[in-house]
Motif scaffolding. Sequence first.
Motif, short mmCIF file in Angstrom:
data_model
loop_
_atom_site.label_atom_id
_atom_site.label_comp_id
_atom_site.label_asym_id
_atom_site.label_seq_id
_atom_site.Cartn_x
_atom_site.Cartn_y
_atom_site.Cartn_z
N TYR A 154 0.93 -1.22 0.07
CA TYR A 154 0.17 0.12 -0.15
C TYR A 154 0.82 1.56 -0.26
CZ TYR A 154 -3.59 3.61 1.67
OH TYR A 154 -4.68 3.95 1.62
N MET A 155 1.26 1.81 -0.93
CA MET A 155 1.81 2.70 -1.22
C MET A 155 1.62 4.40 -0.79
SD MET A 155 3.11 1.61 -5.11
CE MET A 155 2.47 0.45 -5.27
N MET A 156 2.07 5.20 0.17
CA MET A 156 1.47 6.65 0.33
C MET A 156 2.85 7.59 -0.35
SD MET A 156 -0.05 5.82 3.89
CE MET A 156 1.09 5.40 5.09
N ASP A 157 2.31 8.70 -1.05
CA ASP A 157 4.07 10.08 -0.80
C ASP A 157 3.10 10.35 0.59
OD1 ASP A 157 4.58 12.25 -1.43
OD2 ASP A 157 3.37 12.48 -3.12
N LEU A 158 4.69 10.74 1.03
CA LEU A 158 4.79 11.37 2.21
C LEU A 158 5.02 12.55 2.20
CD1 LEU A 158 6.11 8.74 4.46
CD2 LEU A 158 4.06 8.98 4.04
N VAL B 214 -0.29 10.74 1.15
CA VAL B 214 -1.26 10.51 0.19
C VAL B 214 -1.37 9.06 -0.44
CG1 VAL B 214 -2.22 11.67 -1.96
CG2 VAL B 214 -1.42 13.26 -0.12
N PHE B 215 -2.35 8.52 -1.03
CA PHE B 215 -2.45 7.22 -1.45
C PHE B 215 -2.13 7.09 -2.14
CE2 PHE B 215 -5.09 3.77 -3.70
CZ PHE B 215 -4.61 2.93 -3.49
N VAL B 216 -1.49 6.76 -3.47
CA VAL B 216 -0.88 6.95 -4.99
C VAL B 216 -0.93 5.20 -5.55
CG1 VAL B 216 0.47 8.83 -4.44
CG2 VAL B 216 1.95 6.56 -4.11
N GLY B 217 -0.86 3.84 -4.94
CA GLY B 217 -1.30 2.76 -5.35
C GLY B 217 -1.59 1.84 -4.53
N CYS B 218 -1.28 0.38 -5.13
CA CYS B 218 -1.09 -0.95 -4.90
C CYS B 218 -0.47 -1.37 -5.63
CB CYS B 218 -2.71 -1.18 -4.91
SG CYS B 218 -3.63 -0.95 -3.45
N HIS B 219 0.35 -2.99 -5.14
CA HIS B 219 0.22 -4.00 -5.78
C HIS B 219 0.13 -5.82 -4.62
CE1 HIS B 219 3.51 -6.80 -6.83
NE2 HIS B 219 2.73 -6.96 -7.77
N ASN B 220 -0.50 -5.98 -5.39
CA ASN B 220 -0.62 -7.09 -4.64
C ASN B 220 -0.31 -8.36 -5.58
OD1 ASN B 220 -2.52 -9.94 -4.55
ND2 ASN B 220 -2.54 -9.06 -2.09
N ASP B 221 0.58 -9.47 -6.42
CA ASP B 221 0.69 -10.13 -7.54
C ASP B 221 -0.82 -11.36 -7.12
OD1 ASP B 221 1.02 -12.43 -5.25
OD2 ASP B 221 3.58 -11.87 -5.17
N ASP C 69 7.02 3.05 -11.32
CA ASP C 69 5.43 3.80 -12.18
C ASP C 69 4.67 3.22 -10.57
OD1 ASP C 69 2.94 4.07 -13.27
OD2 ASP C 69 3.32 3.55 -14.74
N LYS C 70 4.10 4.05 -9.33
CA LYS C 70 3.18 3.93 -9.03
C LYS C 70 1.99 3.37 -8.91
CE LYS C 70 6.44 4.91 -5.98
NZ LYS C 70 7.35 5.82 -6.93
N GLY C 71 1.32 3.52 -10.76
CA GLY C 71 -0.11 3.49 -10.74
C GLY C 71 -0.22 2.39 -11.67
N ASN C 72 1.03 1.69 -11.96
CA ASN C 72 1.38 0.64 -12.89
C ASN C 72 2.96 -0.16 -11.73
OD1 ASN C 72 0.50 -1.31 -14.79
ND2 ASN C 72 2.64 -0.65 -16.29
N PRO C 73 2.05 -0.63 -10.57
CA PRO C 73 3.55 -1.38 -10.89
C PRO C 73 4.11 -2.94 -11.24
CG PRO C 73 2.17 -1.39 -9.11
CD PRO C 73 1.77 -0.45 -9.97
N GLU C 74 5.18 -2.96 -11.11
CA GLU C 74 5.29 -4.83 -11.92
C GLU C 74 6.00 -5.50 -11.31
OE1 GLU C 74 7.51 -6.68 -15.96
OE2 GLU C 74 7.67 -4.15 -14.98
N LEU C 75 5.75 -6.94 -10.96
CA LEU C 75 6.55 -8.05 -10.71
C LEU C 75 7.53 -8.44 -10.93
CD1 LEU C 75 6.41 -10.68 -8.07
CD2 LEU C 75 4.98 -11.47 -9.49
N LEU C 76 8.71 -7.98 -10.75
CA LEU C 76 9.86 -8.64 -11.38
C LEU C 76 10.39 -10.00 -11.36
CD1 LEU C 76 12.58 -5.73 -10.99
CD2 LEU C 76 10.91 -5.86 -12.93
#
Length: 511
Positions: free
Chosen positions: A198-202, A209-216, A264-271
């Motif tokens: 759960y990503m937040m901008d500090l 501010v919430f900026v994005g999610c990543h869940n695989d 890219d917080k709006g489009n995170p990628e599992l490498l």
Amino acid sequence: MKSPSLRFLLPSLLLIVFQTNAVAQTSSSAQVGQSIECINGDAAGYPCSNIELLSFLPRAQMAGPDVSEVWGWYDPVDGHEYAIVGHRTGTNFVDVTDPSNPIYLGNLPIPTGSNGNSWRDMKTYQGYLYVVGDNAGPHGVQIFDLNTLRSVVSPPVTFAMTAHYTTDVASAHNIAINEETGFAYVVGDSGACGNGLYMMDLSSPEAPVFVGCHNDGGITGLSSAGYVHDAQCVVYRGPDTDHANKEICFTASESDIAIVDVNDKGNPELLANASYPTSRYVHQGWLTEDHRYFIQGDELDELNGTTTNTRTIIWDVADLDDPILFKEYLASTTAIDHNLYVLGNLVYQANYTSGMRILDISDINDPIEVGFFDTVPGPASAFDGAWGAYPFLPSGNVIVSSGNEGLFVLRPTGTVLANEDGPAASETNIEIFPNPVSQTATIRYTNDSPGDVRVELFDVTGRSVEIIFDGRLPGGESLFKVDAIDLSAGTYVARISRDGATSTLKVTVVR
């Protein structure tokens, strides 16, 4: 096989341990007023090697029925150092500037309406503390202005939150903060991101501010799909040039380690993700300073008998798309490992009943234990003892939290210090002045023969701040300028590499 109840197994086990040992441990007396050397393997009754006991503050002299995670904060205004210690019903603050005379300043209680739980984790950013609690109901993220500590006159006091973030975050297991970018990553929260990142901008520290999610989606995790237990997020400056200078999170996700591009917080990628045949609970890990290796602990492998001795797992992450299990280090102890951090060539491990252990990884092929301090000298249950060990204070002191015991302030000595900075380049003399520095410092480097030399400055997370010099030098004396004007206050490491050997110096920037 994935077990949906596994996430809740550890809290139940630890609660039993804490309740069982509470009476036995509350009589522990404080050790303050003077440091105690480790002589013949003993410091005030605590088994040890190459580590000095500066002080011990029993948990009975702080708020709360137990002690959990520990973090630290250096105040750039007055140079004070603080231990931040979690417990079941709040967060304690201890001034450890005079390490042999710690001052308990007070307690930040958990939010009204939330549930007490020993799982309390915290991180700092720009003078603020961010605290989360697991299995804690509507806890959210507590935000506390650490500058408040400077004004405490008559301790102990009860502190109040500066702000409270509750948007889609209730209970959470941990929080990671990339201090370079100013983004926070709440993990193990079942809200909007389903226990993932759960990503937040500090940028506004009191109003994230919430900026994005990543869940695989279930590629990793045991207790739930994509569950992240812990994470370290960095601007990557390792050997994989395909991902140079991107923001990358390395996660411990119960079943696997995972590497996630969050640039890219709006489009995170599992490498990539990776596990191993005897995995039981991929708990936590930390990168080496060159971002080449990820050092990881498995919290349940010792308990479940898949390894007889304490095991530390080393991943080669030179290719972020294909992490490789590089080595398993087996200690001489059988304790369960918990949290670890890397500073320089040393790994500081909090290994429950065997206390804090320090590994020298100058030769990554052959890690060597160079120091230890056992915080539970007598019989203890499996999950008692050292919970966390924080080595990043500018003083070089290490603060250790021990579940039923309290807070230890320790100082590595002897062989540990000799190995702290790795093998020195041959025939060299290195110094830096002034140190501490507020504006400009000079590194004086003397070498008897010509050679290819690289001088680089890192922060304590292993991030490369500046390449000061990279080229060939003649023999003799060379001077290098370190410009600290734009650096944040804190500890940095200047590393000089020559002919395969490295030497490092700690640099303290003050404001």
